[in-house]
Scaffold this active site. Structure first.
Site, short mmCIF file in Angstrom:
data_model
loop_
_atom_site.label_atom_id
_atom_site.label_comp_id
_atom_site.label_asym_id
_atom_site.label_seq_id
_atom_site.Cartn_x
_atom_site.Cartn_y
_atom_site.Cartn_z
CG ASP A 114 39.94 29.92 2.29
OD1 ASP A 114 40.10 30.54 3.36
OD2 ASP A 114 39.01 29.11 2.11
CG ASP B 163 42.45 27.69 4.12
OD1 ASP B 163 42.19 27.32 5.28
OD2 ASP B 163 41.94 27.17 3.10
C1 PRP Z 1 35.06 33.35 3.62
C2 PRP Z 1 35.17 34.82 3.92
C3 PRP Z 1 33.74 35.23 4.04
C4 PRP Z 1 33.05 34.34 3.04
C5 PRP Z 1 32.76 35.16 1.81
O1 PRP Z 1 34.84 32.62 4.76
O2 PRP Z 1 35.95 35.10 5.04
O3 PRP Z 1 33.20 35.05 5.34
O4 PRP Z 1 33.96 33.29 2.71
O5 PRP Z 1 32.01 34.42 0.91
P1 PRP Z 1 30.50 34.76 0.56
O6 PRP Z 1 30.43 36.24 0.34
O7 PRP Z 1 30.25 33.97 -0.69
O8 PRP Z 1 29.63 34.29 1.70
P2 PRP Z 1 34.79 31.00 4.73
O9 PRP Z 1 33.39 30.53 4.52
O10 PRP Z 1 35.82 30.50 3.77
O11 PRP Z 1 35.16 30.62 6.23
P3 PRP Z 1 36.53 30.79 7.02
O12 PRP Z 1 36.74 32.26 7.26
O13 PRP Z 1 36.26 30.05 8.29
O14 PRP Z 1 37.64 30.18 6.21
N1 URA Z 2 36.13 33.42 0.58
C1 URA Z 2 37.47 33.57 0.46
O1 URA Z 2 38.22 33.43 1.45
N2 URA Z 2 37.96 33.90 -0.74
C2 URA Z 2 37.18 34.07 -1.80
O2 URA Z 2 37.69 34.38 -2.89
C3 URA Z 2 35.79 33.90 -1.66
C4 URA Z 2 35.29 33.58 -0.45
#
Ligand code: PRP
Ligand code: URA
Length: 210
Positions: free
Chosen positions: A201, A204
């Site tokens: 992630d 995170d």
């Molecule tokens: C993550 C990443 C993208 C998204 C990608 O964000 O930074 O924005 O997931 O996934 P997708 O292509 O399936 O939409 P997340 O939703 O985890 O939020 P965060 O950055 O606040 O942790």
């Molecule tokens: N968002 C993340 O941060 N990691 C992944 O692998 C997919 C979505």
């Protein structure tokens, strides 16, 4: 993949992305590397910026040289993880404005949920560079692009550090006009929508929230 998808193969980029992937890389190092990678990717994504001639008097002589021809650029990070790339882009384009879009993926539906938005007033006149380290299903990226088009933006590029083939295909299908700059393309998504092998992630790991 069409000609709007640029896979960046520079050795420095590949090396730094490999360190990012390692689960033992610390939050501090991860954050610094995301910034450095964003800087290198910006170099590649701005190759087509237009130039114009300018006359300059050096201490020796006056001659004609090249200067950027006043393109107005806005960086648009998708919160949270996209924030990690902003300083790297600004290091290369210090006069860029920054617009923010807050989106998170619903962990059950994997659909993006919008929770924040603040754009520069003249956003429709600017070249847009959307930044997000991860392009997984493509839901967040497509939502962000839809959103910028609703604002009237016409020239949109996006930089993702790691992308899944599914995400690239979705963006190409829904937004074939958008140019994608990607440092590495991975194998697939797992059943939770995470990129495999990916880096986990991104939000995170940048902010140390897990
Ligand atoms: C993550 C990443 C993208 C998204 C990608 O964000 O930074 O924005 O997931 O996934 P997708 O292509 O399936 O939409 P997340 O939703 O985890 O939020 P965060 O950055 O606040 O942790
Ligand atoms: N968002 C993340 O941060 N990691 C992944 O692998 C997919 C979505």
């Amino acid at each position: 993949m069409n000609e709007n998808v640029h896979i960046l193969t520079h050795p420095l980029l590949q090396h730094k992305v490999t360190i990012l992937r390692n689960e033992t890389t610390s939050t501090k190092d991860f954050r610094e590397l995301v910034g450095e990678i964003a800087m290198l990717m910006t170099y590649e994504a701005t190759r087509d910026l237009p130039l114009e001639d300018v006359s300059v008097k050096t201490p020796i002589a006056t001659d004609t040289f090249k200067t950027l021809s006043g393109k107005k650029i806005a960086i648009v990070p998708i919160l949270r993880a996209g924030l990690g790339m902003v300083d790297g882009v600004l290091a290369m384009i210090p006069s860029a404005r920054v617009g923010h879009i807050g989106l998170y993926r619903d962990p059950k539906t994997l659909e993006p949920v919008k929770y924040y938005c603040k754009m520069p007033a003249d956003i429709a006149e600017r070249e847009i560079l959307i930044v997000d380290p991860m392009l997984a299903t493509g839901g967040s990226s497509c939502a962000a692009i839809d959103f910028m088009k609703e604002y009237g933006c016409k020239h949109i590029k996006m930089m993702n550090i790691i992308a899944a083939p599914e995400g690239i295909a979705r963006v190409q299908k829904e937004h074939p006009d958008v140019e994608l700059y990607i440092a590495d393309v991975d194998k697939k998504l797992n059943e939770h929508g995470y990129i495999v092998p990916g880096l986990g992630d991104a939000g995170d790991r940048i902010f140390g929230t897990k």
